[in-house]
Design a protein around this motif. Sequence first.
Motif, PDB file in Angstrom:
ATOM      1  N   LEU A   1       4.316  -0.182   3.805  1.00 19.66           N
ATOM      2  CA  LEU A   1       3.731   1.102   4.204  1.00 19.66           C
ATOM      3  C   LEU A   1       3.875   2.134   3.094  1.00 19.66           C
ATOM      4  O   LEU A   1       2.988   2.969   2.877  1.00 19.66           O
ATOM      5  CB  LEU A   1       4.400   1.598   5.488  1.00 19.66           C
ATOM      6  CG  LEU A   1       4.259   0.690   6.718  1.00 19.66           C
ATOM      7  CD1 LEU A   1       5.008   1.271   7.901  1.00 19.66           C
ATOM      8  CD2 LEU A   1       2.796   0.470   7.067  1.00 19.66           C
ATOM      9  N   VAL A   2       4.999   2.068   2.405  1.00 19.55           N
ATOM     10  CA  VAL A   2       5.205   2.964   1.261  1.00 19.55           C
ATOM     11  C   VAL A   2       4.193   2.653   0.156  1.00 19.55           C
ATOM     12  O   VAL A   2       3.586   3.562  -0.431  1.00 19.55           O
ATOM     13  CB  VAL A   2       6.646   2.844   0.731  1.00 19.55           C
ATOM     14  CG1 VAL A   2       6.828   3.675  -0.551  1.00 19.55           C
ATOM     15  CG2 VAL A   2       7.649   3.282   1.789  1.00 19.55           C
TER      16      VAL A   2
ATOM     17  N   TRP B   1       1.286   1.293   0.529  1.00 22.20           N
ATOM     18  CA  TRP B   1      -0.051   1.680   0.969  1.00 22.20           C
ATOM     19  C   TRP B   1      -0.284   3.171   0.741  1.00 22.20           C
ATOM     20  O   TRP B   1      -1.369   3.581   0.331  1.00 22.20           O
ATOM     21  CB  TRP B   1      -0.230   1.325   2.437  1.00 22.20           C
ATOM     22  CG  TRP B   1      -1.612   1.602   2.948  1.00 22.20           C
ATOM     23  CD1 TRP B   1      -2.016   2.652   3.718  1.00 22.20           C
ATOM     24  CD2 TRP B   1      -2.781   0.811   2.714  1.00 22.20           C
ATOM     25  NE1 TRP B   1      -3.360   2.566   3.987  1.00 22.20           N
ATOM     26  CE2 TRP B   1      -3.856   1.442   3.378  1.00 22.20           C
ATOM     27  CE3 TRP B   1      -3.019  -0.378   2.015  1.00 22.20           C
ATOM     28  CZ2 TRP B   1      -5.150   0.925   3.353  1.00 22.20           C
ATOM     29  CZ3 TRP B   1      -4.308  -0.882   2.002  1.00 22.20           C
ATOM     30  CH2 TRP B   1      -5.353  -0.244   2.655  1.00 22.20           C
ATOM     31  N   GLN B   2       0.737   3.965   1.006  1.00 20.88           N
ATOM     32  CA  GLN B   2       0.617   5.406   0.752  1.00 20.88           C
ATOM     33  C   GLN B   2       0.427   5.701  -0.729  1.00 20.88           C
ATOM     34  O   GLN B   2      -0.172   6.715  -1.094  1.00 20.88           O
ATOM     35  CB  GLN B   2       1.856   6.135   1.275  1.00 20.88           C
ATOM     36  CG  GLN B   2       1.959   6.145   2.797  1.00 20.88           C
ATOM     37  CD  GLN B   2       3.237   6.802   3.284  1.00 20.88           C
ATOM     38  OE1 GLN B   2       4.179   7.005   2.513  1.00 20.88           O
ATOM     39  NE2 GLN B   2       3.276   7.136   4.564  1.00 20.88           N
ATOM     40  N   ASN B   3       0.929   4.799  -1.566  1.00 16.72           N
ATOM     41  CA  ASN B   3       0.772   4.957  -3.015  1.00 16.72           C
ATOM     42  C   ASN B   3      -0.497   4.285  -3.530  1.00 16.72           C
ATOM     43  O   ASN B   3      -0.655   4.101  -4.742  1.00 16.72           O
ATOM     44  CB  ASN B   3       1.995   4.386  -3.735  1.00 16.72           C
ATOM     45  CG  ASN B   3       3.261   5.172  -3.437  1.00 16.72           C
ATOM     46  OD1 ASN B   3       3.210   6.379  -3.206  1.00 16.72           O
ATOM     47  ND2 ASN B   3       4.398   4.497  -3.439  1.00 16.72           N
ATOM     48  N   ASN B   4      -1.386   3.886  -2.589  1.00 17.32           N
ATOM     49  CA  ASN B   4      -2.671   3.270  -2.938  1.00 17.32           C
ATOM     50  C   ASN B   4      -2.510   1.964  -3.722  1.00 17.32           C
ATOM     51  O   ASN B   4      -3.307   1.663  -4.608  1.00 17.32           O
ATOM     52  CB  ASN B   4      -3.536   4.252  -3.740  1.00 17.32           C
ATOM     53  CG  ASN B   4      -3.916   5.467  -2.925  1.00 17.32           C
ATOM     54  OD1 ASN B   4      -4.272   5.362  -1.758  1.00 17.32           O
ATOM     55  ND2 ASN B   4      -3.826   6.641  -3.540  1.00 17.32           N
TER      56      ASN B   4
ATOM     57  N   THR C   1       0.840  -3.975  -1.048  1.00 21.18           N
ATOM     58  CA  THR C   1       0.890  -3.865   0.410  1.00 21.18           C
ATOM     59  C   THR C   1       0.578  -5.207   1.065  1.00 21.18           C
ATOM     60  O   THR C   1       1.307  -5.667   1.958  1.00 21.18           O
ATOM     61  CB  THR C   1      -0.115  -2.807   0.905  1.00 21.18           C
ATOM     62  OG1 THR C   1       0.209  -1.543   0.327  1.00 21.18           O
ATOM     63  CG2 THR C   1      -0.096  -2.701   2.415  1.00 21.18           C
TER      64      THR C   1
END
Length: 701
Positions: free
Chosen positions: A437-438, A440-443, A448
């Motif tokens: 999830l971390v 994914w937040q960092n694209n 991910t």
Amino acid sequence: MKFLTLILALNKYVIALTVVILPLFLLPFTTDAIETPKQLLLVSVTLLLLFLFGLKTVLEGKFTFRRTPFDLPLFILAFTIIASLFFASSTSSALISAIPMLAAILLFFLIINNLEGQDKKFLLSGFLLGGVLVGIFTILQFSKVYLLPYPIAKNPAFSLAGSLLTTVIFLIALLPMAIAGAKSGLASQKRLTGILSVSAAIVIAVAVTISLYQLVTTARPLLLPQETGLRTALQPLGTNFQTALFGTGPGSYLFNFTRFKDAAINSSDLWNSRFSNSSSFFLEVLSTLGIVGAITLIFLIFRLLSSFFKNGRHERETVGVFLSMILLFLFAFFLPFSFLTFSLIFILLALYGLCLSVENNPQVFDLTISMVALKKGFLAVTPAREVRSDQDSSDLLPFTVLGIIILVVLVVLLGIPGKKTSLTRFMYADVNMQQSLVEWQNNKAKETYDLQNQALNTFTNRDSYHRLFSQTNLAIATFKAQQIKTATEAAAVSDQDRRDLTQLVQQAINFGRNAVALSPLNVANWENLANVYRNIIGFAQDADQFAIASTQQAVALDPANPLLRIALGGIYLQLNQQEAAISQFQIAVNLKPDLANAHYNLGHAWENKGDSDSLKLALSEYQTVRNLLPRGSDEFKKIEEEIAVLANKIPAPEQATPSARPQVTTQQQPLQISTPSSTLPPQKEPIEVEGPPTATESGSR
């Protein structure tokens, strides 16, 4: 004997340390930073204490079991939890919830049998120290002095206990013990002891006052009304005889809430909330563990009362612990419990049992169990103070007990060979899922994907992991489809890109189906699967029918939810089935008349029909939308523009009369036509995909 002394000391310190840190324990690198870590801690400590108990049994050369008045109700409660697993719709989900509950019950027996009566003050001090630390943290949070560096902790209402309500229940339950400790401290000749005891009581009392103030002012908890809790507790009991007796399984209240809540809840602020806990712990037990579980809880309270009032005068500490237990059980009938407050029941009960032991209560005594010759039976049970004179006893029982304990510990920690289920696998998978999830937040899509894939390969029996991985595959597929579209325009698309896209779509469906199969009563799993199918309409064969079928199943599991009706109507709208769409939007309006978005979608469906009567109905709905929105807002301006455009399509004499402004009780959502979140481009030759699981398939795991 030195090793035995070390084991006994280790038992005492492990238990006391657990009591201190349990309400404060968090792990920011797990998907749930507060509740899950507490469960993991308690299960791990219980396994350690179980192993130490086995070693103690071998070193003492005998198996001694301490009887208390609470053994029978706790054995029945543990049996009920285990029995309910066989009737749960999702055995894997129920098992994940059941293991920490069983560990908390087992912890009671381990504390009672690993500690002596004189250790009660050590355990009591651990409780008060934990309460003081929680109190200090609460006071500092309220004063906006934030000790933790995490963004979530930069809130005065943040609590390490899990919520302010849990903090209040926890601290109020400790108050009688703190007051009793303060009185004992003042009565003692040790001045420092008196000062510390009084200080502890003051800190806990101040923290309770602050938390209560926040609960009634700035941080009001979102609680389910008692009538809704009662309804969702009683309705499942009529499903069948087994469910009536043993409930729907541990951790299943969310499913009961969505299925059996009344549509009247849509007139409150709770209309779009889903509750995983009932309005009270007792009603949650009745719902998830059935009539047997609820009666057992009452039986436990009866045993607590009888043990106190049958035996005359008690020491001050005993009275304090008893009053703490009474407060906790009173809360159980009126408030929801978290895992912390659930486990507090059994730890406090063990402390109370130790207090009774010190008072030489006749209901608390030790038994020695030993193996005997087959001709005289298999096991012999004698009071620990009596020594067997016959020679038929065997010293094999302690080793047998230790062997069984080691087997249990290994199975829980490492799992059964060939099965990807164990405590260590669960922890490793959860850490990977949180890290994904971390990323994914960092694209970082690849990182991910890899982390989630690794988590699922490690621990396969959690439906939320499958659901999340399904969403990730769909999101990456959507991005990949856009790349292919751009590459096609540049004549640079490769066959590998097309294969990758197809694989991502297939995986989005497969893992969505896995989530449904693992937990078929979880409406979120059906919503996710429906969303996947809806996004690939035109890309995959029969995706439209699969989307409708999945959404209809979600509606069946949450029939009072107007948003699901809007979603189903949106699919029909997407397929140009106007009448079917209007029917679903109208149901949404009936379920929640003050939901602007329901009226907006209904108006859009009427407008799509295009005839004069339909346009008038559309205009009426748009005017209702306008009346439901705050004047001057962007949404209000948007609907004003649409009304003006639509009014020009209707001959002046036939324009609809503006509707009266209804009473607005809902904080409105943005106005939007129900459309898929993202769509893949239609294919000349749509790929073949599997449809949603049938009832048989979804109940097979």
